[in-house]
Enzyme design. Sequence first.
Site, PDB file in Angstrom:
ATOM      1  N   ASP A 120       0.897  -1.237   0.173  1.00 52.97           N
ATOM      2  CA  ASP A 120      -0.121  -0.002   0.065  1.00 52.97           C
ATOM      3  C   ASP A 120       0.797   1.255   0.140  1.00 52.97           C
ATOM      4  OD1 ASP A 120       0.411   0.851   2.704  1.00 52.97           O
ATOM      5  OD2 ASP A 120      -0.684  -0.782   3.382  1.00 52.97           O
ATOM      6  N   PHE A 121       0.274   2.505  -0.190  1.00 54.26           N
ATOM      7  CA  PHE A 121       0.768   3.409  -0.483  1.00 54.26           C
ATOM      8  C   PHE A 121       2.012   3.926   0.944  1.00 54.26           C
ATOM      9  CE2 PHE A 121       0.857   8.330  -0.128  1.00 54.26           C
ATOM     10  CZ  PHE A 121       1.151   8.676  -1.429  1.00 54.26           C
TER      11      PHE A 121
END
Length: 235
Positions: free
Chosen positions: A103-104
């Site tokens: 994820d980011f």
Amino acid sequence: MERLQKYIASCGITSRRKAEELILNGHVKVNGVTINELGTKIDPDKDIVTVNDKRITEKNEFVYIKLNKPTGYITTVKDQFGRKTVLDLINVKERIYPIGRLDFNTSGLLLLTNDGELANKLMHPKYHIYKTYIADVRGQVSEESLQKLRTGVHIEDYKTSPAKAKLIELKDNKSTVQISIYEGKNRQVRKMMDAVGHPVLSLKRISFGEINLANLKSGEWAYLSNNEINFLKKG
């Protein structure tokens, strides 16, 4: 005869799972006829397959890459909001895509390839390839919490498979934990740590089975060695 989605993956267009989405959404034609149902089989030597009206052919040469992903990049080929993607960090002529996701706000080891069949295999939890993370979390993690992770915790509507978990360091009101899982559900490690009362402050993946970051600095990438490729392909 070969299943259409498998053929698309073998051409290096995308993973088999994403190929199924392309078919269902009407982006694939066989001999000029749009196919939007799964189950179609083709003869690669005779049939002409197009994706978004561009003919595709099987790849004979594949590339396998590992990246030390920094935070602040998304794990997709492109982003509708114009955010930076992991492909902005890699300069190769081949059309590659990530195997799984980070994820980011998660950093660390990410694998990328144009081998759709292998990508499909590696993303399936039945192969039990452990991904190992280092997590800095809030609070002092107890042995009881670690044991819960090892036996599985309830997240939303499912119970996680047993994880490998050990405490690396305790400091003030923060703990560093090493955790290994072979599932790959969305934000799974973060949700697991939430479930035992220790929200993640930072998260980094350090290995994918026998493959690790080695000397890669944040943002750097390298082609996999023959030994690393053989690990991915075995079994």
